[in-house]
Write an enzyme that holds these catalytic residues in place. Structure first.
Site, PDB file in Angstrom:
ATOM      1  N   HIS A 279       0.706  -1.246   0.092  1.00  0.00           N
ATOM      2  CA  HIS A 279      -0.153   0.172  -0.011  1.00  0.00           C
ATOM      3  C   HIS A 279       0.934   1.286  -0.008  1.00  0.00           C
ATOM      4  O   HIS A 279       0.457   2.393  -0.274  1.00  0.00           O
ATOM      5  CB  HIS A 279      -0.906  -0.144   1.177  1.00  0.00           C
ATOM      6  CG  HIS A 279      -2.179  -0.890   1.115  1.00  0.00           C
ATOM      7  ND1 HIS A 279      -2.009  -2.279   0.942  1.00  0.00           N
ATOM      8  CD2 HIS A 279      -3.456  -0.697   1.004  1.00  0.00           C
ATOM      9  CE1 HIS A 279      -3.227  -2.698   0.912  1.00  0.00           C
ATOM     10  NE2 HIS A 279      -4.200  -1.853   0.893  1.00  0.00           N
ATOM     11  N   SER A 280       2.167   1.209   0.219  1.00  0.00           N
ATOM     12  CA  SER A 280       3.022   2.150   0.437  1.00  0.00           C
ATOM     13  C   SER A 280       3.991   2.298  -0.649  1.00  0.00           C
ATOM     14  O   SER A 280       4.795   0.941  -0.684  1.00  0.00           O
ATOM     15  CB  SER A 280       3.625   2.252   1.871  1.00  0.00           C
ATOM     16  OG  SER A 280       4.612   3.173   1.852  1.00  0.00           O
TER      17      SER A 280
END
Length: 248
Positions: A10-11
């Site tokens: 997600h990052s």
């Protein structure tokens, strides 16, 4: 061509940082971060993951995802991509699984073996078998624990027993013991021999298993091998340990 590792997070920072860690131990493996959204925000992006998959051409890759929605997005990509059987989404801890997969790929192992290496990151102990249960040798090794030996002790060299197995011992002389980088060096060297090798009861090709032994400076590494190159493997691995992995 070695198996590639695609890191879906997600990052973007997490994916890129994990790539950088794994690259320290597997410099020749393609480690492809596919983190965050295209606008730089937190989340997953179908197009980024698709581009990562397409970037390997006709090769194979293990996909490691950090959270459930990342897995779902990766699965959506594989539903439409050409020859999806070339990709496997591993059920693995993100950082540990990425490192284990990268080292396995560096040693030339195939897709199934690289996936297994990644998924070993979720096992409860370093000596777990395929079902997650401790093996007898791992239980014995854990009970004995690292055995300190006198400073400066050298390796004993290889010797065979009545079963044909070759044994050797060496003392860890580098100050940090068998941490990630020397463990990766050990795995890479062990993988070059036509032999089945263990160190203190753990498969010598299992990076996380070896790190889980907790062998510190001054501990004794007991190496056992069988196969056509067993003696060569034991001698070379004992020499590597006694050399301090370039850190002593």
């Amino acid at each position: 061509m070695s198996v590639s590792v695609i890191l879906v997070s997600h990052s973007a920072l997490v994916a890129e940082g994990t790539r950088d860690i794994a690259a320290q131990m597997a410099a020749d493996v393609r480690l492809i971060p596919a983190g965050g959204r295209a606008d730089g925000g937190i989340g997953t992006d179908y197009a980024l993951i698709e581009a990562a998959c397409e970037s390997i051409g006709d090769g194979e890759a293990v996909i490691i995802a950090d959270l459930g929605s990342a897995v779902m997005t990766a699965e959506s990509v594989l539903e439409l991509i050409d020859r999806p059987e070339r990709f496997v989404i591993a059920d693995a801890a993100f950082v540990e699984g990425a490192v284990a997969a990268a080292v396995a790929a560096q040693t030339g192992q195939g897709l199934a073996e690289v996936v297994a290496a990644a998924e070993s990151s979720l096992r409860r102990t370093a000596g777990d078998d395929a079902q997650g249960k401790p093996t007898a040798s791992a239980v014995e090794s854990a009970a004995v624990g690292p055995q300190p030996t006198p400073t400066g002790a050298a390796s004993t060299g290889s010797a065979s027993d009545s079963s044909g197995a070759v044994h050797g011992e060496a003392t860890l002389v580098n100050s940090e013991g068998l941490h990630a980088r020397p463990a990766a060096d050990f795995v890479r060297l062990a993988s070059t021999f036509d032999a089945d090798v263990t160190i203190n009861g753990v498969n010598a090709r299992s990076l996380l298993g070896i790190m889980g032994l907790g062998l510190v400076s001054g501990a004794t590494a007991s190496i056992e091998a069988t196969g056509p190159q067993a003696a060569d493997a034991v001698d070379a691995l004992c020499e590597l340990i006694s050399s301090g992995f370039g850190e002593a």
